[in-house]
Design an enzyme around this catalytic site. Sequence first.
Site, PDB file in Angstrom:
ATOM      1  N   HIS A  45       0.809  -1.208   0.000  1.00  0.00           N
ATOM      2  CA  HIS A  45       0.000   0.000   0.000  1.00  0.00           C
ATOM      3  C   HIS A  45       0.851   1.270   0.000  1.00  0.00           C
ATOM      4  O   HIS A  45       0.568   2.228  -0.699  1.00  0.00           O
ATOM      5  CB  HIS A  45      -0.892  -0.043   1.240  1.00  0.00           C
ATOM      6  N   HIS A  91     -10.762   2.467  -1.314  1.00  0.00           N
ATOM      7  CA  HIS A  91     -10.972   2.060   0.075  1.00  0.00           C
ATOM      8  C   HIS A  91     -11.739   0.741   0.067  1.00  0.00           C
ATOM      9  O   HIS A  91     -12.771   0.588   0.712  1.00  0.00           O
ATOM     10  CB  HIS A  91     -11.692   3.150   0.877  1.00  0.00           C
ATOM     11  N   ASN A  92     -11.209  -0.206  -0.707  1.00  0.00           N
ATOM     12  CA  ASN A  92     -11.930  -1.448  -0.984  1.00  0.00           C
ATOM     13  C   ASN A  92     -12.072  -2.351   0.228  1.00  0.00           C
ATOM     14  O   ASN A  92     -13.181  -2.736   0.596  1.00  0.00           O
ATOM     15  CB  ASN A  92     -11.213  -2.228  -2.095  1.00  0.00           C
ATOM     16  N   ASP A 113      -6.161  14.556   0.693  1.00  0.00           N
ATOM     17  CA  ASP A 113      -5.111  14.597  -0.320  1.00  0.00           C
ATOM     18  C   ASP A 113      -5.213  15.863  -1.166  1.00  0.00           C
ATOM     19  O   ASP A 113      -4.208  16.370  -1.656  1.00  0.00           O
ATOM     20  CB  ASP A 113      -5.229  13.380  -1.251  1.00  0.00           C
ATOM     21  N   ASP A 264      -1.236  14.891   4.666  1.00  0.00           N
ATOM     22  CA  ASP A 264      -2.239  14.322   5.556  1.00  0.00           C
ATOM     23  C   ASP A 264      -1.707  13.019   6.127  1.00  0.00           C
ATOM     24  O   ASP A 264      -0.788  12.404   5.581  1.00  0.00           O
ATOM     25  CB  ASP A 264      -3.538  14.085   4.809  1.00  0.00           C
ATOM     26  N   GLU A 308      -4.067   4.813  12.422  1.00  0.00           N
ATOM     27  CA  GLU A 308      -4.609   5.446  11.225  1.00  0.00           C
ATOM     28  C   GLU A 308      -5.823   6.279  11.540  1.00  0.00           C
ATOM     29  O   GLU A 308      -6.724   6.418  10.711  1.00  0.00           O
ATOM     30  CB  GLU A 308      -4.958   4.372  10.192  1.00  0.00           C
TER      31      GLU A 308
END
Lengths: 737, 237, 80, 80
Positions: A45, A91-92, A113, A264, A308
């Site tokens: 990722h 965002h699967n 973003d 971010d 996160e």
Amino acid sequence: MGNINKKILDEHNITSSEYKRILKILGREPNLLELGIFSVMWSEHCSYKSSRIHLKRLPTKAPHVIQGPGENAGVVDIGDGLAVVLKMESHNHPSFIEPFQGAATGVGGILRDIFTMGARPIALLDSLKFGSLNEPRMKYLFEGVVSGISWYGNCIGVPTVGGETYFHPSYNRNILVNVMCVGVAKKERIFRGIANKPGSIVLYVGSKTGRDGIHGATMASDAFDEKSEERRPTVQVGDPFTEKLLLEASLEAMNTGAVLAVQDMGAAGLTSSSCEMAGRGGCGVELELSLVPCREEGMTPYEIMLSESQERMLFIVEEGKEERVKEVFKKWDLDAVAIGKVTSDKMLKLKLHGENIATIPIDAITKDAPTYRRPIKRPQRLSELQDIDISEIPEIRDYGDILYRLITSPNLSSKRWIYTQYDHMVGTNTVILPGSDAAVMRIKGTKKGIALTVDSNSRYCYLNPRRGAAHTVCEGSRNIICSGGKPLAITDCLNFGNPENPEVMWEFRECIEGIREACIGLKIPVVSGNVSFYNETSGVSIYPSPAIGMVGLIEDVSASRNQFFRREGDLILLLGPMSGEIGGSEYLFAIHSIERGPVPEIDYRMEKAVQSTCLEGIRKGLIESAHDCSEGGLAVALAECCFGEEEMGAEVELNYEGRGDMLLFGEGASRIIISVRDMNYHMIKRIAEKNRCPIIPIGRVIKGFLRIKGFLEMEIGPLKRVWGRSLEDSLKGIYER
Amino acid sequence: MKFGVIVFPGSNCDHDCYYVIKNVLKQEVEFIWFREERLEDFDAIILPGGFSYGDYLRPGAIASYSPIVKSLRRFSENGGLILGICNGFQILIEAGLLPGALLRNRSLKFICKKVYIRVENSKTPFTNLITHGRVLSLPIAHAHGCYYADSKTIEKLESEGLVVFRYCGSNGEITEESNPNGSWNNIAGIISRNGNVLGMMPHPERAAEDIMGSCDGILIFESMVNHHGKHKQKNTR
Amino acid sequence: MKAKIRITLKSGILDPEGKAIKNALHTLGYKEVDDVRQGKYIEIKLSSVSGRSIEDLLKEMCERVLSNPVMEDYSFEIEK
Amino acid sequence: MKAKIRITLKSGILDPEGKAIKNALHTLGYKEVDDVRQGKYIEIKLSSVSGRSIEDLLKEMCERVLSNPVMEDYSFEIEK
Ligand SMILES: Nc1ncnc2c1ncn2[C@@H]1O[C@H](COP(=O)(O)OP(=O)(O)O)[C@@H](O)[C@H]1O
Ligand SMILES: [Mg+2]
């Protein structure tokens, strides 16, 4: 090995060769915190380790490109001192686990973003792929994802103006949720995530850090297996209200002149944002973790670095000017805390109450992270699948019935049920609302507008990845052109199965090559994107699913066009070839349950001729409506042109020899249906001839009926109503988590 | 005429209202941060749409406890014009400046689309340029817009002409089908008894320019300016 | 101390959310379900209250802030 | 019979709504409030259950429909 054993390495998804590499880099054994940092930074990722070498093939340059891939988002110049900022992200996996929050936090991430770059987000688009709606769980997922996007986007006040929605059993156990965001910024005020000034202050802003999504970055790069059950408590909850404050405060803070860089905290949170900024600037960073605002008591450094939690950003601020920035965040009731500083030694140094707890060379976890040239292999299935004997497909002669069944199938039915849940008008910029080929946003303070679309065609990509991906780019481009825009730039989101499977990797490579080919053919650069691998469950991968988001520039927004016929008596023209092809078509899939055949070829000369003719025609005010002819072929496209507010119809005659189903429902590139006033016909014809573009008068706009001579006649009102409500109808019945 | 647009944390139609007043209506306008308390300089206050405080607890509830709402009460007692749009309407209701409640839409979904509303009272400061019974096309965008009040309150609203807008079909017919959210009596907007506080769910600021597909919304702002002009004349005379 | 507060829609008011849950339960075969009402549950941790009873304080918070008396009822329990 | 069900967010999961309510209570001067968590309250009227215990039935409904086990806990009381 001391503390680090095989089990720990497995939990961190670190292979033994990767671990050897870590030992070499550090010259010692890492502690758990360091290992965690390597693990997230070297995850697929964050590191793009399987895709990086292929992504390099994408064309990324053009005179108007201000920022290509590598930053938080891509940036292109649109004149008037303004720039458009764009990016798409997936965002699967989180959405499959918890659809509402998963999709919502996906929206939150992509918004950050964009405003990270100093741009105000003005539009969102979503590319959604679900399995069959006959499954109770799929209904639950679909409804949850749409509500989640709706909640987050509406609350923060950024309109969701378009998207695409596709249903196919290949997504039964891996849904895709991709969200694209577009913003506008002043050209000379673009911010980047480059920390290149030692001594500057690292300012933590936004929500407090909780134990959210720890290992989330790893999860997103990991195939689903039975164990994903255990990871479930890692659901992250979004807070669009805080994000709205963060958005306003960040843009205001960037006006103080004290901000040097921003990023971010997305996947891998504090770790990736601090290291990536320092890495890009050739610097190091030192953080004191006891200063990080925490939501829970007793959080460990490991948790703080890997959390996160949403709605957080990292600002790099000029030394001595941090108070000015803090003031702004205070006004918006947000935490802003100096937690460290940029250093010159290219090291990540973490401290807890002054004591060193981790030291890692930044380059090792950023630009020198491992990359793999994974083995590739052309899938066996292809040779057989690309073949089709048309004579074996029974020709059903009730064309009206076929049209009815197509436009009421989930893929071709109206997506109104979705986009009425999205506030698509907030901001008062949406000139062409969802429901047409591309959405059009005006740019206040100028005459200009931008056209936005997101497309994909995963069946084509399954049958022929290279050509399928190229088709997707061409379709996106036609969608932009049909609204009167000139394609400016692409952001992509490449959703694939397991990259360790050579066939998947081959599909990936081929799709990249297809995108490359079409981008070169049509002269459109890729300026940002995202890769989502491991969309696989129990060894079964999704169809290769590259989504292409595109932005186009409209010089005079008042001259933009939508797809709907406007006035009785207008002439209907087809730009491009009359015949479509049946291979890989929605018709074969929805009516005959067949997914095979050769994917139609693309003739870039023809494609450009059609696009140039349409664009020039719209710019000169000669065209009343324009619609790209893609899934469902000519007949579906004609019906879609009739589904505007006025419910116009069409009387059409097609001179064609051959099978009716191929004529009406065959697909292929390079076709646009336009309608023009009689008096403009000769002028548009001249433009077409100049471009060597076929232009075929096929009929006239009438009221209330769609008549294709010799094939079908249907009343628009009832047809539009069933088309409008069939998606909602297919959601009835049992829902189950 | 000087307008003020209140910005609560989470307001998101504040810029849209500001833009319309400044660039289309061509009147003076300023943002007012919710922590401020002075409203004396303004002739009219807009409470814009959005999600103040994220709609947490109940839409409009938390915003209605802000200090500026106290000033708003005073402003209204002195006859100042207040227009609450969408979330602004919800805030006015939570603050008790207008009666009733706004419940979740009957469909449980957020709804964003163009609707028709019929003007039921054209003698208000907000509708004086619109003929009685005229049908306006305006967008809605909300999840909590189902107007509810007890029957006594509804009766009062109806008999005193305080229902200003009602959802309707394109020809003005009041039907169940044209009611997007389940509001009692298709109510889309109501006004206070002294006629200076209007709350409405549809967004007039989203239909104020040709390029936005409808100009019907600007009539509401223009009516406010017209009312103000007449009022001022009266006062100076 | 912990206060457990329940906020429910007044009985005369239509509760589409409750109805949707009921329908979902019915389609899944839970035929025993006759009616569903959905409300809010709020848990508040309190430090000691001085000068007034905690019931009094909670009542005030519920009426002023946590519920809207036009459409909602409330009830609470206190756990010491 | 009536079942009173409370659904709350698992501890550790962000509760933005609870946070906003707490802040609102603080600005209104309720300084005694240390923490607020918001959840759902569901009331279900049931006719007699046959073949299994009502607790069992409710547990199943909570896990399958009413709560989301990924992020929520539930508890219930039965009033006969
Ligand atoms: N998930 C979605 N969100 C928002 N709008 C959507 C979504 N899915 C489809 N739409 C809208 O519905 C319309 C039809 O979509 P699509 O069939 O993909 O169009 P096209 O084939 O012209 O690209 C488009 O205007 C698109 O923006
Ligand atoms: Mg499309």
